[in-house]
Design a protein around this motif. Sequence first.
Motif, mmCIF file in Angstrom:
data_model
loop_
_atom_site.group_PDB
_atom_site.id
_atom_site.type_symbol
_atom_site.label_atom_id
_atom_site.label_comp_id
_atom_site.label_asym_id
_atom_site.label_seq_id
_atom_site.Cartn_x
_atom_site.Cartn_y
_atom_site.Cartn_z
ATOM 1 N N LEU A 125 0.786 -1.229 0.222
ATOM 2 C CA LEU A 125 0.050 -0.009 0.034
ATOM 3 C C LEU A 125 0.756 1.205 0.052
ATOM 4 O O LEU A 125 0.754 2.405 -0.710
ATOM 5 N N TYR A 126 1.985 1.114 0.617
ATOM 6 C CA TYR A 126 2.756 2.383 0.770
ATOM 7 C C TYR A 126 3.454 2.638 -0.371
ATOM 8 O O TYR A 126 3.681 3.812 -1.103
ATOM 9 N N GLY A 127 3.595 1.531 -1.192
ATOM 10 C CA GLY A 127 4.300 1.510 -2.580
ATOM 11 C C GLY A 127 3.353 2.087 -3.421
ATOM 12 O O GLY A 127 3.733 2.977 -4.459
ATOM 13 N N ILE A 128 2.163 1.818 -3.664
ATOM 14 C CA ILE A 128 1.148 2.437 -4.406
ATOM 15 C C ILE A 128 0.925 3.789 -4.178
ATOM 16 O O ILE A 128 0.870 4.794 -5.194
ATOM 17 N N ILE A 129 0.977 4.362 -3.039
ATOM 18 C CA ILE A 129 0.974 5.713 -2.564
ATOM 19 C C ILE A 129 2.150 6.313 -2.980
ATOM 20 O O ILE A 129 2.147 7.272 -3.719
ATOM 21 N N GLN A 130 3.093 5.727 -2.896
ATOM 22 C CA GLN A 130 4.584 6.442 -3.375
ATOM 23 C C GLN A 130 4.356 6.515 -4.914
ATOM 24 O O GLN A 130 4.854 7.609 -5.608
ATOM 25 N N HIS A 131 3.790 5.683 -5.611
ATOM 26 C CA HIS A 131 3.945 5.575 -7.030
ATOM 27 C C HIS A 131 2.909 6.922 -7.399
ATOM 28 O O HIS A 131 3.470 7.686 -8.378
ATOM 29 N N PHE A 132 2.050 7.128 -6.770
ATOM 30 C CA PHE A 132 0.955 8.262 -7.381
ATOM 31 C C PHE A 132 1.501 9.641 -6.817
ATOM 32 O O PHE A 132 1.026 10.563 -7.284
ATOM 33 N N THR A 133 2.184 9.540 -5.434
ATOM 34 C CA THR A 133 2.526 10.898 -4.910
ATOM 35 C C THR A 133 3.765 11.212 -4.873
ATOM 36 O O THR A 133 4.382 12.441 -4.611
ATOM 37 N N GLY A 134 4.740 10.292 -4.984
ATOM 38 C CA GLY A 134 6.202 10.408 -4.937
ATOM 39 C C GLY A 134 6.681 10.493 -3.578
ATOM 40 O O GLY A 134 7.790 10.718 -3.442
#
Length: 409
Positions: A125-134
């Motif tokens: 989940l953190y990685g997905i957030i990272q993908h969209f927000t940086g």
Amino acid sequence: MIYVRILSDFLFFFYALFAISSTFSIAIAQLSLGVSLLLFLIIMFLKKENPFSGNLKIFYISIGMYFLWMVLASLFGKTPTDSLFILKEEWLFFAIPIGVFVLKKESFRKKIFIYFAIAIGIISLYGIIQHFTGVHWFKSPAIEAFDSGYRVKGFFPHRLTFGNYFATVSMFILGYLVASWKELKPLMKTLLTIDVILAIIVTLFSYSYGPILAIVGTIIILIFISMRSKKLLLVVGSLSVIAFLFYFNPTIRERVTDKIEKETNIENEASRMYIWDNAFKMLKDNPVFGVGQGNFYSQFEENMTGHRIHVHAHNDFLNIAAIAGLPGFLFFSLMWGYFFQTTFKAWKKNEQLIKYKNFFLAGLLGAVAFFISSLTEATFADEEVRQMLMLIFAFGLFPFVTKENKVRN
């Protein structure tokens, strides 16, 4: 003995911490594993047990011979002191016998698996957030952007490390899910399915073609070995999700196709064909002891046909052959061959251990994904991913030392 029971409880805690923290921190994971090793050795001493005997003896012998040959190759190399120092990473193999011992206890095993799966889901989940927000907590510099979104690397130093890690664990959880489908409660089924999907998605968002191909290749292999199973629908569904995401994400699609085109061009000094050609030259010149650990770069510089120098062979088996010769390659291959043969056979045919079929398939698929990724990258040399592989090996092998396994392999 009460002391052994207390020490075993502490060992469970630190090994569980090792499993959980491997998803985000190599420092915490290896510190936890170090404490686990100390506790494990004390317990073995008190119980007067040899953890390397019994049904897994051949597996441990192959590891021992591999390590011994790596030492000899280092001693016969150009930089014996430096090479021997680099071999300190081989201590990660201890995660296997420790895990085999801890996982024998059902309550420990269930908790570690659940904790590990939860950690995978959270970091995904953190990685997905990272993908969209940086967003990139506790790290710098900022993650490199693509056409849209960001390349995901979680808390790891490189997106390829992250991709290989989550490609492997996604297939590990998928194997458990497929083999346990009928026995799992609806809630657990749902949670593990979400876990697999999130881990696959975040692997795609790493934009690393090797891990993506590892997932696809592992699922294709699962389809072939499960052809007569009703679980085939679940596997085909997972593959369809990957195909859908791949098709509708032009960035990923174009990157993979372009990369394959470049890697097969031997004239390209950054290509795998160019690197493998030079690695084969090393092996040809040093077939017995190789060039020694840590000497790939300098030897590549001597053998190279172009100007770009590489630090490893971008293939685990060729890399081992180049630094430790053909004997090192054979011992390394024996370790892999034993694991694949025993887990596959047990999953398919071992009626005595049928209650552990979910762990056999989980270990098998996780190892297959790692193996596929290691064909184009030196994944075994990447400590973050390698320590997780040791955990997966332990999950796949512990049933062979349980009370149900009364027949020696």
